[in-house]
Design a protein around this motif. Structure first.
Motif, short mmCIF file in Angstrom:
data_model
loop_
_atom_site.label_atom_id
_atom_site.label_comp_id
_atom_site.label_asym_id
_atom_site.label_seq_id
_atom_site.Cartn_x
_atom_site.Cartn_y
_atom_site.Cartn_z
N UNK A 286 61.47 -14.29 32.33
CA UNK A 286 62.33 -15.24 33.02
C UNK A 286 62.57 -14.87 34.49
N UNK A 287 62.10 -13.71 34.91
CA UNK A 287 62.25 -13.31 36.32
C UNK A 287 61.39 -14.24 37.18
N UNK B 208 54.24 -1.64 41.39
CA UNK B 208 54.77 -2.12 40.11
C UNK B 208 56.04 -1.37 39.73
N UNK B 209 56.07 -0.07 40.02
CA UNK B 209 57.28 0.71 39.71
C UNK B 209 58.46 0.23 40.54
N UNK B 210 58.22 -0.04 41.81
CA UNK B 210 59.31 -0.54 42.68
C UNK B 210 59.80 -1.90 42.23
N UNK B 211 58.88 -2.77 41.85
CA UNK B 211 59.26 -4.10 41.35
C UNK B 211 60.04 -3.97 40.04
N UNK B 212 59.59 -3.06 39.19
CA UNK B 212 60.26 -2.85 37.89
C UNK B 212 61.69 -2.36 38.08
N UNK B 213 61.88 -1.42 39.00
CA UNK B 213 63.19 -0.80 39.18
C UNK B 213 64.13 -1.69 39.99
N UNK B 214 63.64 -2.29 41.07
CA UNK B 214 64.50 -3.00 42.00
C UNK B 214 64.57 -4.51 41.79
N UNK B 215 63.64 -5.08 41.02
CA UNK B 215 63.64 -6.53 40.81
C UNK B 215 63.85 -6.88 39.34
N UNK B 216 63.00 -6.34 38.47
CA UNK B 216 63.03 -6.75 37.06
C UNK B 216 64.29 -6.27 36.33
N UNK B 217 64.61 -5.00 36.50
CA UNK B 217 65.77 -4.45 35.77
C UNK B 217 67.09 -5.09 36.20
N UNK B 218 67.39 -5.22 37.53
CA UNK B 218 68.65 -5.88 37.89
C UNK B 218 68.79 -7.30 37.38
N UNK B 219 67.67 -8.04 37.30
CA UNK B 219 67.73 -9.42 36.82
C UNK B 219 67.72 -9.52 35.30
N UNK B 220 67.52 -8.40 34.61
CA UNK B 220 67.49 -8.40 33.14
C UNK B 220 68.60 -7.53 32.56
#
Length: 290
Positions: free
Chosen positions: A208-209, A224-236
């Motif tokens: 859903x991101x 991918x690690x930066x996107x996972x930590x700073x984008x995906x996790x806060x939005x999930x």
């Protein structure tokens, strides 16, 4: 004639201005009426919400009271004498109050109970952290498109397959024994470290991101690690919070692992200790000669 023509022109201009003013006034009246109608509808809607919320609060209040009844009965029974409970059963309020049960527990089983709580808290905290980390990483990998991670569909199918088919208790026990989990505190953590159900919950959250955010982060040079930590996790966060709560409850209420893998009383958690005490009590009640 010229004066008459000029008079007609001026009268037309005046009539046009009057008509425009009348139309503006009518438009203003319509706007005021529409605002008044909207306010009335909002008031009616708020009144309806207020009534519905009161009904919901009342229902939840009675549901909470119903949930508290078993707890009150257990607490009342702990302060009631054993003879009265045997003869008359459970009551809502203590009759013939006594603290013999607590004296027995504090005198003979205090160390055992504290040790069991220590095992439960340790396994719950460590197991929840490990479970959330594994599930989050797996779910993020599976949520990636096939162009970026070609094994996403295969890993998703493997997780889905385990929810339908299981090898059974015997293969599970053999694997746990081969890993050295017999009479090991990790027996409470490792077998339940991953859950496919929790993984699919987080997978839907990661999907859903918005793709635009991920693409913009990639254009800025994010890995991918930066996107996972700073984008995906806060939005999930909502999904991760849900998985954390479910995982913590599952580790705290874990009982089946100890039934197969734990025989030392030092490694009992609270649930297995309670089961051991209940089994001993039933054995004494069924064999008074003991």
């Amino acid at each position: 004639r010229k004066r008459m023509k000029e008079g007609f022109r001026e009268s037309r201009v005046v009539v046009g201005e009057l008509n425009s003013q009348i139309e503006d006034s009518l438009l203003g009246v319509r706007v005021v009426k529409s605002f008044a109608n909207e306010n009335l509808e909002e008031k009616k809607f708020k009144k309806g919400i207020g009534r519905e919320s009161l009904i919901c609060y009342a229902v939840m209040f009675f549901a909470a009271i119903i949930c508290l009844v078993p707890i009150l009965m257990v607490l009342s029974t702990s302060f009631t004498s054993n003879k009265y409970v045997t003869l008359h059963g459970y009551t809502m309020f203590p009759i013939e109050p006594t603290v013999d049960t607590y004296i027995f527990l504090m005198g003979n089983k205090l160390r055992t109970i504290l040790r069991a709580y220590g095992v439960s808290f340790t396994c719950t905290i460590v197991g929840t952290i490990i479970s959330v980390v594994l599930v989050t990483l797996y779910a993020y990998s599976v949520a990636q498109p096939k162009d970026e991670f070609r094994f996403a569909q295969s890993l998703s199918f493997i997780a889905w397959f385990t929810t339908i088919f299981s090898g059974g208790v015997l293969p599970w026990y053999i694997v746990c024994i081969s890993l050295g989990l017999k009479n090991n505190i990790w027996a409470w953590i490792v077998p339940g470290a991953f859950s496919a159900f929790y993984m699919f919950i987080l997978k839907n959250n990661f999907k859903a991101v918005p793709k635009e955010l991920i693409e913009s982060a990639k254009l800025d040079g994010a890995s991918h690690l930066r996107i996972f930590v700073n984008v995906a996790i806060p939005l999930s966060r909502s999904g991760i919070t849900t998985v954390t709560i479910f995982s913590a409850l599952a580790h705290w209420n874990n009982f089946s692992n100890g039934k197969y893998l734990i025989t030392k009383s030092k490694l009992y958690n609270v649930q297995q200790l309670l089961n051991s005490l209940m089994s001993s009590t039933q054995a004494l009640l069924s064999n008074p000669s003991l």
